[in-house]
Write an enzyme that holds these catalytic residues in place. Sequence first.
Site, PDB file in Angstrom:
ATOM      1  N   GLU A 156       7.898   4.631  29.438  1.00 48.33           N
ATOM      2  CA  GLU A 156       7.462   4.742  27.966  1.00 48.33           C
ATOM      3  C   GLU A 156       6.692   6.063  27.463  1.00 48.33           C
ATOM      4  O   GLU A 156       5.782   6.200  27.078  1.00 48.33           O
ATOM      5  CB  GLU A 156       6.161   3.737  27.915  1.00 48.33           C
ATOM      6  CG  GLU A 156       6.690   2.406  28.156  1.00 48.33           C
ATOM      7  CD  GLU A 156       5.427   1.180  27.941  1.00 48.33           C
ATOM      8  OE1 GLU A 156       4.266   1.793  27.700  1.00 48.33           O
ATOM      9  OE2 GLU A 156       5.584   0.100  28.454  1.00 48.33           O
ATOM     10  N   GLU A 261      12.107  -5.944  31.941  1.00 51.39           N
ATOM     11  CA  GLU A 261      10.865  -7.012  31.690  1.00 51.39           C
ATOM     12  C   GLU A 261      10.974  -7.811  30.742  1.00 51.39           C
ATOM     13  O   GLU A 261      10.239  -8.072  29.625  1.00 51.39           O
ATOM     14  CB  GLU A 261       9.562  -5.513  31.417  1.00 51.39           C
ATOM     15  CG  GLU A 261       9.304  -4.600  32.360  1.00 51.39           C
ATOM     16  CD  GLU A 261       8.193  -3.908  31.862  1.00 51.39           C
ATOM     17  OE1 GLU A 261       7.406  -4.281  31.009  1.00 51.39           O
ATOM     18  OE2 GLU A 261       8.327  -2.508  32.251  1.00 51.39           O
TER      19      GLU A 261
END
Length: 818
Positions: A156, A261
């Site tokens: 991220e 995820e």
Amino acid sequence: MRRTLVWSTGLLLSAAAALAAEVPALKFLTPPGVRIGAALNRAQSDGKDAAALGIVTRHFNAISPENVLKWASVHPEPDRYDFDPADRYVELGRSHGMFVVGHVLVWHQQTPAWVFAGEGGGKVDRETLLARLRTHIATVVGRYRGRIGGWDVVNEALEEDGTLRRTPWLEAIGEDYVEKAFELAHEADPAAELYYNDYNLWKPKKLEAALRLVERLKAKGLRVDGIGEQGHWGLDDPPLAAIDEALATIRSSGTRPLVTELDIDVLPRDPDMWGADLAKKAKIRAATNVYPSGLPPEMQERLARRYADVFRLFLKHDVGRVTFWGVTDATSWLHDFPIPGRVNYPLLWDRDGREKPAFAAVAEVLRASAGRPRTYAEARVFVTAPAPLQLLADRGFSAFEPLEQPDENYPTILIDPHRRFQAIEGFGGAFTDAAADVFARLPVASQERFLKACFDPAEGNGYTLCRTTIHSCDYAASMYTYAEVPGDTHLEHFTIEHDQKNRLPFIKRARAAAGGDLRLYASPWSPPGWMKTNGEMKHGGKLKPEYRQTWADYFVKYVQAYAAEGVPIWGLTVQNEALATQVWESCLFTANEERDFVRDYLGPTLQAHGLGDVKLMIWDHNRGLVYQRAEAAYEDEAAAKYIWGTAFHWYVGDHHDNVRVVHDAFPDKALLFTEGSVRGTWESAFRLARNVILDLDDWTAGWTVWNLLLDPEGGPRHAGALMGGTIVNADLRNGELTFNPPHYVFGHFSRFIRPGARRIACTSSSDDFLATAFVNPDGKIAVVLTNLTDHDEIFQLWVEGRAVRYSSPAHAVITIVL
């Protein structure tokens, strides 16, 4: 006729249940080379959630950790690492043959404050933070080198508009912090796959930025194996078209897309809250907790359709790994994100571990695609042969061509990756006292060269399964035991002090070189002489009845003592060569005597001391009488429950069919080749290749040669003749190492068939070639074959309508990696 499943509300639950009962595990429905897995929380990786672990081990071939490898968990203080939970996570994956993912090395969340703290409480400077990053990555990645197959290196790093997120990493180090992280991770484990991971990559600006980032990394020669789109999605957002476009764009960039995820949120959410930014939390609103008592059938149907739709896209765009973020609905993070306190239903299994309709939908999509053959484009070829001399030579890539029907007169190796058999435990050799003493006398540089050549999983043979002896055997400078005081029935004088000098340091160095992934099993050649009928360790004799319990306690003391040294014992054999009377250490057990000792003493004693998971093996002698020994033990349920499998050697004839018959009669018991003494010659190398292939094809789960290392004469050995060259010899006058032909031949198996690999169907149409084939946990297929003839010969490898041809030198051993 292809089965069609109609999703209607009235039949949904019954149809889903029926399909779930019929389908094999999801991992067997995914295309070859594709990994499917789940993220485990700590309770699951610690083994405390049996229901979830049952799902994971049945259905998945990959795992990720939710938290145990994040910086805050594994490195909470500057001088303190907490590896225990991570060690258990890694061992869980390795023990079940799964691809193990490390998550995550660099993230702005869940990183302790001390990492970003400078002198006097101010902000950290670039060089200090880089030094901390270097130490952390070298320590964490280095510890699991060869055991963790891939790392989420940076997580991220991008904002939604494509700019770099303003994190402490960016502020202290600068824009090259991502580059530095990938560089350091590759240095710590050159063989590990490395990924960039982020959410909302279906948004064009963010995806463009991620692709530019990865392109810059690759332009600088850095390894990037995949771009992970997290996949925290909803029932309708993002649109399927956006996911489709994002996956296609990543695939066309030359980097494989991953979905890292995955979960599907079924609850209402503010549009601004999509993604996984833990800093954004909203107060709970009753209006959004709409299914507190269960998900109604119409919503189950929508969830199933959504999962089916996205999995079709995953197959379409050759997504390399799909990881669900959690196992069952019971422990999903979405109960508290983005709105705390709600009840969510985002996964394939409900709170009780039962398959939901979404499971059946995914299974149906995968099963419908299972008939589509994988496109085999090229294969990489490695060759060892005496003429022209080639030693594990990388011969590059050879292209497959279409071939619908092979000709039976053309030598053909045929494989079927969808027919799978036993899993591999590993390959290796024996840590005898002779090997340890020779190793200890080598210069440090030679020691490092040996360890790298034999144990390094990236650049060496990658040994992962090795044998050692319980006190002395013939390959030692002298005889000794751990209990030298006659009549010491309580083993008050038991000590492994002898092993602490050379053998244990050797094993520990090898474990480190192997990245910690080294299973060790131990064998006794004889009890102490005072426990035996002949009063000595040599010349056979038997264990006296009054010392059976003492001898069982001796095994326990040994396992416990090695564990205290940081060397766990994975397995034990009851007695080396139980029918051989030798001029060195030996002891005789009939089949019934060995069975009774296991049933009445050794098995219960190990169990009583919490060592019931140690793999106990019988026989440990030649193939000739292996069935008689197995039949005696396994027909007695009280004994069989303690026995993991049968160990065997290769002396006194071949008798390969006997090994297969043992498996056919007792398919729930393992087979392990535990000793093969090799000379340093090409002839011995040819014999080695032939035996390993035949044993593997007869259900053997691992193969260990005898001494890992000897001096040029083949010693030291206190009894018996010296046989000269072995797999590796060391000249103690100058520290020179000689890696003989068997070392390279054995590497064709140990380098390319990794722990957890499963044998697949493999046949040869020609008597000139023997072959075996395995699919590894990472999806790569390794085919190992040997040319039995004295001449060069062309053959072809055929799989699913395509073939690759290659010219084999005489007596070559060849590994083909697909």
